[in-house]
Enzyme design. Structure first.
Site, PDB file in Angstrom:
ATOM      1  N   ARG A  15      -7.242  -0.745  -7.608  1.00  0.00           N
ATOM      2  CA  ARG A  15      -8.320   0.173  -7.234  1.00  0.00           C
ATOM      3  C   ARG A  15      -7.978   0.949  -5.973  1.00  0.00           C
ATOM      4  O   ARG A  15      -7.629   2.111  -6.018  1.00  0.00           O
ATOM      5  CB  ARG A  15      -9.635  -0.606  -7.079  1.00  0.00           C
ATOM      6  CG  ARG A  15     -10.883   0.301  -7.115  1.00  0.00           C
ATOM      7  CD  ARG A  15     -11.200   0.983  -5.803  1.00  0.00           C
ATOM      8  NE  ARG A  15     -11.483   0.070  -4.701  1.00  0.00           N
ATOM      9  CZ  ARG A  15     -11.677   0.470  -3.455  1.00  0.00           C
ATOM     10  NH1 ARG A  15     -11.599   1.762  -3.129  1.00  0.00           N
ATOM     11  NH2 ARG A  15     -11.903  -0.409  -2.486  1.00  0.00           N
ATOM     12  N   ASP A  16      -8.034   0.308  -4.826  1.00  0.00           N
ATOM     13  CA  ASP A  16      -7.800   1.006  -3.561  1.00  0.00           C
ATOM     14  C   ASP A  16      -6.391   1.563  -3.493  1.00  0.00           C
ATOM     15  O   ASP A  16      -6.155   2.600  -2.868  1.00  0.00           O
ATOM     16  CB  ASP A  16      -8.057   0.037  -2.400  1.00  0.00           C
ATOM     17  CG  ASP A  16      -8.145   0.742  -1.058  1.00  0.00           C
ATOM     18  OD1 ASP A  16      -8.580   1.899  -1.028  1.00  0.00           O
ATOM     19  OD2 ASP A  16      -7.782   0.132  -0.042  1.00  0.00           O
ATOM     20  N   HIS A 207      -9.085  -6.180   6.115  1.00  0.00           N
ATOM     21  CA  HIS A 207      -8.544  -5.145   5.221  1.00  0.00           C
ATOM     22  C   HIS A 207      -7.790  -4.145   6.110  1.00  0.00           C
ATOM     23  O   HIS A 207      -8.360  -3.154   6.575  1.00  0.00           O
ATOM     24  CB  HIS A 207      -9.713  -4.465   4.490  1.00  0.00           C
ATOM     25  CG  HIS A 207      -9.335  -3.407   3.512  1.00  0.00           C
ATOM     26  ND1 HIS A 207      -9.636  -3.502   2.171  1.00  0.00           N
ATOM     27  CD2 HIS A 207      -8.693  -2.230   3.663  1.00  0.00           C
ATOM     28  CE1 HIS A 207      -9.206  -2.420   1.543  1.00  0.00           C
ATOM     29  NE2 HIS A 207      -8.631  -1.628   2.442  1.00  0.00           N
ATOM     30  N   HIS A 209      -4.696  -1.540   7.152  1.00  0.00           N
ATOM     31  CA  HIS A 209      -3.631  -0.616   6.741  1.00  0.00           C
ATOM     32  C   HIS A 209      -2.493  -0.678   7.763  1.00  0.00           C
ATOM     33  O   HIS A 209      -2.678  -1.146   8.891  1.00  0.00           O
ATOM     34  CB  HIS A 209      -4.185   0.798   6.612  1.00  0.00           C
ATOM     35  CG  HIS A 209      -5.038   0.994   5.390  1.00  0.00           C
ATOM     36  ND1 HIS A 209      -5.050   2.162   4.666  1.00  0.00           N
ATOM     37  CD2 HIS A 209      -5.907   0.165   4.759  1.00  0.00           C
ATOM     38  CE1 HIS A 209      -5.881   2.054   3.649  1.00  0.00           C
ATOM     39  NE2 HIS A 209      -6.424   0.850   3.687  1.00  0.00           N
ATOM     40  N   CYS A 240      -5.273   6.591   2.455  1.00  0.00           N
ATOM     41  CA  CYS A 240      -6.663   7.053   2.545  1.00  0.00           C
ATOM     42  C   CYS A 240      -6.670   8.577   2.472  1.00  0.00           C
ATOM     43  O   CYS A 240      -6.097   9.240   3.340  1.00  0.00           O
ATOM     44  CB  CYS A 240      -7.313   6.592   3.853  1.00  0.00           C
ATOM     45  SG  CYS A 240      -8.997   7.241   4.039  1.00  0.00           S
ATOM     46  N   ASN A 249      -2.698   0.010   2.243  1.00  0.00           N
ATOM     47  CA  ASN A 249      -2.969  -1.353   2.661  1.00  0.00           C
ATOM     48  C   ASN A 249      -1.662  -2.081   2.923  1.00  0.00           C
ATOM     49  O   ASN A 249      -0.624  -1.750   2.350  1.00  0.00           O
ATOM     50  CB  ASN A 249      -3.704  -2.115   1.547  1.00  0.00           C
ATOM     51  CG  ASN A 249      -5.138  -1.689   1.398  1.00  0.00           C
ATOM     52  OD1 ASN A 249      -5.640  -0.891   2.171  1.00  0.00           O
ATOM     53  ND2 ASN A 249      -5.803  -2.217   0.397  1.00  0.00           N
TER      54      ASN A 249
END
Length: 302
Positions: A15-16, A207, A209, A240, A249
């Site tokens: 997903r991300d 979470h 990055h 992002c 990430n």
């Protein structure tokens, strides 16, 4: 200095990770990725997002993805929903867990989800009420916890306020996102210390990055604060779209290597995961961002 005996990895790649890749993968490839990740021993794999395909074409077909994955016993497959419409679509697709996404920064909230922080909380309240009525678990994300691309440094108190509000609404877990990867270990630890006064540390996830190469160091710091849930993305997929130049990430392979070195149990097969990272990078036609994955390939481990 103490660390958790066990850490839960929440895999964000499908997903991300994928939603911020330039390439758009087929539903079949996304299903295969999720199945492979679950087979590695990951117990939580975020599998899609019920958002407009106009804005996030990479997540089109999330209902078909959710219907097509194997769903082995003991593995959870949460999906992101932005509003009540997304929740309705997720319910129709058979989702059993969802996530909502807010920001600790006003400017980021406006640019990312087109509303103020206060307005986002009103929106989430309706989503959580409806989700709970259907027996769904809800996870909350707070972005920009260590910095915003528009507002600069974000006060830990603002993060705590947003995290606490989501927790009070019924989110069982709050993921704290360093969306643009500007955090350092001391700042990350101080932020968690403030937030943990509002939300139990057992309900907090990190979470982070890796834009400035600090994600593993930040994780090391917050684990000493009691954080035992880590979001990461296979092969370091993603980034992002609202934060220019921000890396994705932290790579799941790199996190696992760190945890293994600390003697922390995860139940995840690192070699199988590295193979999966190599495979998905080939499918995307992009460079693997995991240093561990690259090293394992170089020495012939797969």
């Amino acid at each position: 200095m103490s660390f958790p005996d066990q850490v839960t990895i929440v895999e964000m790649g499908p997903r991300d990770g994928l939603q911020n890749e330039r390439g758009v993968l087929s539903v079949e490839t996304r299903i295969s990725l999720i199945d492979r990740l679950a087979a590695c021993g990951l117990s939580r794999v975020e599998s899609g997002a019920f958002v407009s395909p106009k804005w996030v074409p990479q997540m089109a077909g999330s209902a078909e993805v959710l219907a097509g994955i194997r769903k082995p016993k003991g593995v959870r497959f949460p999906v992101l929903v932005p509003n009540l419409k997304g929740l309705e679509q997720a319910l129709e697709a058979g989702a059993e867990e969802i996530a909502v996404f807010g920001a600790a920064s006003e400017s980021f909230s406006q640019r990312n989800i087109n509303c103020s922080v206060a307005e986002s909380m009103d929106r989430f309240a309706g989503v959580l009420t409806a989700a709970r009525s259907h027996g769904l678990r809800v996870r909350g994300y707070v972005s920009c916890v260590l910095g915003c691309p528009y507002d600069g440094e974000v006060a830990p108190e603002a993060v705590a306020e947003m995290a606490g509000a989501l927790y009070d609404l019924g989110c069982y877990e709050i993921s704290l996102g360093d969306t643009i990867g500007v955090g350092t270990p001391l700042r990350a630890a101080k932020m968690v210390d403030v937030v943990a006064k509002r939300v139990p540390v057992e309900a907090l996830a990190a979470h982070f990055h890796d834009t400035y190469g600090q994600a593993l160091a930040n994780l090391y710091a917050v684990m000493q604060q009691g954080v035992s849930i880590i979001d990461s993305s296979v092969a370091g997929l993603g980034g992002c779209p609202y934060a220019r130049g921000a890396a994705g990430n932290v790579a799941t392979e790199d996190v696992l290597y760190l945890l293994q070195g600390l003697g922390i149990q995860t139940g995840v097969d690192l070699e199988a995961l590295a193979q999966t990272g190599h495979w998905i990078c080939q499918a995307l036609g992009r460079q693997n961002q995991s240093r561990v994955g690259l090293a394992m390939a170089d020495v012939g481990n797969y």
